[in-house]
Design a protein around this motif. Sequence first.
Motif, mmCIF file in Angstrom:
data_model
loop_
_atom_site.group_PDB
_atom_site.id
_atom_site.type_symbol
_atom_site.label_atom_id
_atom_site.label_comp_id
_atom_site.label_asym_id
_atom_site.label_seq_id
_atom_site.Cartn_x
_atom_site.Cartn_y
_atom_site.Cartn_z
ATOM 1 N N GLU A 30 0.821 -1.207 0.000
ATOM 2 C CA GLU A 30 0.000 0.000 0.000
ATOM 3 C C GLU A 30 0.856 1.259 0.000
ATOM 4 O O GLU A 30 1.948 1.298 0.568
ATOM 5 C CB GLU A 30 -0.901 0.034 1.238
ATOM 6 N N ILE A 31 0.306 2.298 -0.624
ATOM 7 C CA ILE A 31 0.794 3.670 -0.476
ATOM 8 C C ILE A 31 -0.269 4.390 0.334
ATOM 9 O O ILE A 31 -1.451 4.368 -0.027
ATOM 10 C CB ILE A 31 0.978 4.344 -1.832
ATOM 11 N N LEU A 32 0.131 4.999 1.438
ATOM 12 C CA LEU A 32 -0.821 5.635 2.341
ATOM 13 C C LEU A 32 -0.512 7.113 2.469
ATOM 14 O O LEU A 32 0.647 7.523 2.452
ATOM 15 C CB LEU A 32 -0.790 4.981 3.727
ATOM 16 N N GLU A 33 -1.574 7.893 2.603
ATOM 17 C CA GLU A 33 -1.417 9.325 2.803
ATOM 18 C C GLU A 33 -2.266 9.756 3.987
ATOM 19 O O GLU A 33 -3.361 9.239 4.210
ATOM 20 C CB GLU A 33 -1.831 10.097 1.546
ATOM 21 N N GLY A 34 -1.750 10.691 4.759
ATOM 22 C CA GLY A 34 -2.470 11.196 5.922
ATOM 23 C C GLY A 34 -1.706 12.350 6.528
ATOM 24 O O GLY A 34 -0.936 13.036 5.843
ATOM 25 N N GLN A 35 -1.883 12.543 7.833
ATOM 26 C CA GLN A 35 -1.251 13.677 8.501
ATOM 27 C C GLN A 35 -0.801 13.280 9.906
ATOM 28 O O GLN A 35 -1.446 12.467 10.576
ATOM 29 C CB GLN A 35 -2.237 14.853 8.616
ATOM 30 N N LEU A 36 0.277 13.863 10.331
ATOM 31 C CA LEU A 36 0.616 13.852 11.745
ATOM 32 C C LEU A 36 -0.232 14.918 12.424
ATOM 33 O O LEU A 36 -0.375 16.028 11.900
ATOM 34 C CB LEU A 36 2.097 14.168 11.947
ATOM 35 N N TYR B 145 -1.458 1.433 -4.664
ATOM 36 C CA TYR B 145 -0.746 0.177 -4.440
ATOM 37 C C TYR B 145 0.479 0.138 -5.350
ATOM 38 O O TYR B 145 0.576 0.866 -6.332
ATOM 39 C CB TYR B 145 -1.655 -1.020 -4.736
ATOM 40 N N PHE B 146 1.393 -0.777 -5.024
ATOM 41 C CA PHE B 146 2.546 -0.984 -5.883
ATOM 42 C C PHE B 146 2.760 -2.480 -6.024
ATOM 43 O O PHE B 146 2.120 -3.294 -5.381
ATOM 44 C CB PHE B 146 3.790 -0.321 -5.304
ATOM 45 N N GLY B 147 3.666 -2.839 -6.882
ATOM 46 C CA GLY B 147 4.001 -4.247 -7.046
ATOM 47 C C GLY B 147 2.884 -5.018 -7.702
ATOM 48 O O GLY B 147 2.316 -4.616 -8.704
ATOM 49 N N PHE C 37 4.354 14.365 -16.076
ATOM 50 C CA PHE C 37 3.464 13.553 -15.251
ATOM 51 C C PHE C 37 3.811 12.096 -15.506
ATOM 52 O O PHE C 37 3.561 11.555 -16.575
ATOM 53 C CB PHE C 37 2.003 13.848 -15.612
ATOM 54 N N SER C 38 4.406 11.463 -14.518
ATOM 55 C CA SER C 38 4.971 10.121 -14.668
ATOM 56 C C SER C 38 4.160 9.122 -13.846
ATOM 57 O O SER C 38 3.942 9.336 -12.651
ATOM 58 C CB SER C 38 6.433 10.130 -14.202
ATOM 59 N N THR C 39 3.735 8.036 -14.471
ATOM 60 C CA THR C 39 2.974 7.000 -13.783
ATOM 61 C C THR C 39 3.677 5.656 -13.947
ATOM 62 O O THR C 39 3.943 5.221 -15.065
ATOM 63 C CB THR C 39 1.543 6.892 -14.339
ATOM 64 N N GLU C 40 3.967 5.013 -12.835
ATOM 65 C CA GLU C 40 4.604 3.708 -12.874
ATOM 66 C C GLU C 40 3.565 2.608 -12.928
ATOM 67 O O GLU C 40 2.469 2.735 -12.381
ATOM 68 C CB GLU C 40 5.478 3.516 -11.633
ATOM 69 N N GLY C 41 3.942 1.495 -13.552
ATOM 70 C CA GLY C 41 3.037 0.364 -13.652
ATOM 71 C C GLY C 41 2.654 -0.226 -12.315
ATOM 72 O O GLY C 41 1.658 -0.939 -12.198
ATOM 73 N N GLY C 42 3.450 0.063 -11.274
ATOM 74 C CA GLY C 42 3.155 -0.451 -9.943
ATOM 75 C C GLY C 42 2.165 0.370 -9.163
ATOM 76 O O GLY C 42 1.782 -0.009 -8.054
ATOM 77 N N GLY C 43 1.711 1.535 -9.685
ATOM 78 C CA GLY C 43 0.667 2.286 -9.019
ATOM 79 C C GLY C 43 1.087 3.574 -8.358
ATOM 80 O O GLY C 43 0.331 4.142 -7.574
ATOM 81 N N LEU C 44 2.284 4.069 -8.640
ATOM 82 C CA LEU C 44 2.732 5.341 -8.097
ATOM 83 C C LEU C 44 2.804 6.384 -9.201
ATOM 84 O O LEU C 44 3.077 6.057 -10.357
ATOM 85 C CB LEU C 44 4.119 5.199 -7.466
ATOM 86 N N SER D 297 3.655 13.813 -5.557
ATOM 87 C CA SER D 297 3.594 12.393 -5.877
ATOM 88 C C SER D 297 2.533 11.723 -5.030
ATOM 89 O O SER D 297 2.009 12.313 -4.084
ATOM 90 C CB SER D 297 4.954 11.726 -5.634
ATOM 91 N N GLY D 298 2.222 10.480 -5.366
ATOM 92 C CA GLY D 298 1.226 9.735 -4.600
ATOM 93 C C GLY D 298 0.918 8.406 -5.254
ATOM 94 O O GLY D 298 1.632 7.928 -6.130
ATOM 95 N N GLY D 299 -0.176 7.813 -4.815
ATOM 96 C CA GLY D 299 -0.623 6.550 -5.373
ATOM 97 C C GLY D 299 -1.907 6.740 -6.156
ATOM 98 O O GLY D 299 -2.668 7.675 -5.920
#
Length: 560
Positions: free
Chosen positions: A334-340, A350-352, A460-467, A488-490
């Motif tokens: 997983e790629i996760l986003e949030g805040q402290l 997701y990746f992989g 704007f670059s998108t990887e096949g793994g989801g990033l 960047s992000g997922g």
Amino acid sequence: MKGLRLFALIASFILIVSLACSFGNVSTPQPDSPSESPVATPEKQSGSGGISNLDNVKNAVVQIEAVGTFIDPQFGLVVNGAGRGSGFIIDPSGIAVTNNHVVTGAATLKVWIDGEQRSARVLGASECADLAVIKIDGADFQYLNWYDGQISTGMEVFSAGFPLGEPQFTLTKGIISKEKADGQTDWSSIDYVLSHDATINPGNSGGPLISSDGQVVGVNYRSRPDFNQYFAIDPKTSQSIVAELQDGKDVQSIGINGVAVVAEDGSLSGIWVSSVKSGSAADKAGVKAGDILYQMEGLVLATDGTMKDYCDILRSHNSSDTLSLTVIRYATYEILEGQLNGRTLEATGYFGDASTGSTGSSGSTGGSASGQEYFTEEFDSDPQWNYFLTSGDEEKVSVTFDDSLMIFNLDALSIYAYYIYEAFDYRDVRIDLRAENRGKNNNNISLVCRASDAEGWYEFSTEGGGLWYLYAVVPGSDGRLRYNTIDSGGVKALRQGKETNEFTMICNSNEITLGVNGVEIKKVKENKFSLRDGFVGFNISSLNVTPIVVEVDWFQVSEP
């Protein structure tokens, strides 16, 4: 450096220097080569008080054992692992100083003073300064005073502690070799530290560097034994932070025991989290052991292999401030986003090999470029645009046109192949591309706007793994291109594997909108690089696997 190659990272972490702390089995290990002989010490003084001579330093130096479960970037999950370090008492009530990396994340702490075992607890810790203060059960302890004189090169010093996890107190002798050595490491960030040659070994972490009259010249925390270099945090830096830690405050910390990691080729970096302190800001945000802190406040972390950027962010904010956070969780893909101090982490991609959910589509129209401003190129033949590589071996690239497809076959790693339409300069424009992956993940497909030789371009670059990444690719002073990450992000909307996807990039004034399969994933305001106008096009790249085979169905240029 372009692209996020997670598997390369996991396989090739670079741990820049060795910690001077002894982890794992706490039975007595055998050193590869003998250290200096322990200096003989007399019997302990009676009563408590500030020690004022070298002979009695051992009465205020402690051995610390921390037991906990953590995830090591090299060895994986370690259950109930024990690590030993050193520390020293600075107050008769049992207040003691050690290193953050010795105690943070531990479930239990044990302390030995002159062979007697006691319990202890952490009062406060500083990740960036690698300092922690603990309270030892009991009272009426002998203690050490801080050295308040001038520290200069050539000054005689002694390292005190319990090296190699052994129970015997040890002193080694040396001199200050540098007053202001670089304090940036992969687990801490201090502007300047003391360099000396009074030998320390794993297990000495947190122990004192002592003057000839028994006062604390520094806190040992780092070693480079191959170069006979050892490092200690100076009294001025230590005292200012220890004063806050002693009051129960964490300083420059979010509650992790972490280390900066970077892939061998520099393509991915971040802060590997070995353990998390319960109830801390990191814990409340949902950070877990084994996570990689990839971005904080939009800044990619540890690109230089140190904690500097991470710590600079913490130093620039109050501990209660809300900070954005992007995390890579290798255990769940997983790629996760949030805040402290704000929103808890949520999966955004997701990746992989993990599967994704959303799908979508966008239409295309027939036609050919033929010097038009707005068009759809369907690649019935080679439209003769500008083709070039920014990285890789051109002999390992094959570009063919067949059955209304432009087919890229990349047979080597790290190839970035660009195809740019140069008939018009565009400022405000929308570009779309549809392509199918026919080779292995992980490929990379990018859209490019405002491209010029002088200023560079947005990509704007998108990887096949989801990033995904938004770059400003600009030439440096040496003429080499620099891929500067803007955001960047997922992306859940990406169809992974041998699938067809459509990509959208809208460059409109200072706003760049990014989309995949008809789903808008981010709208970014860009004022830092302010690229004005230029050509449009696309890029197909290989990352860490081959072969990469991508079939481009069409490329469309339209008004935003």
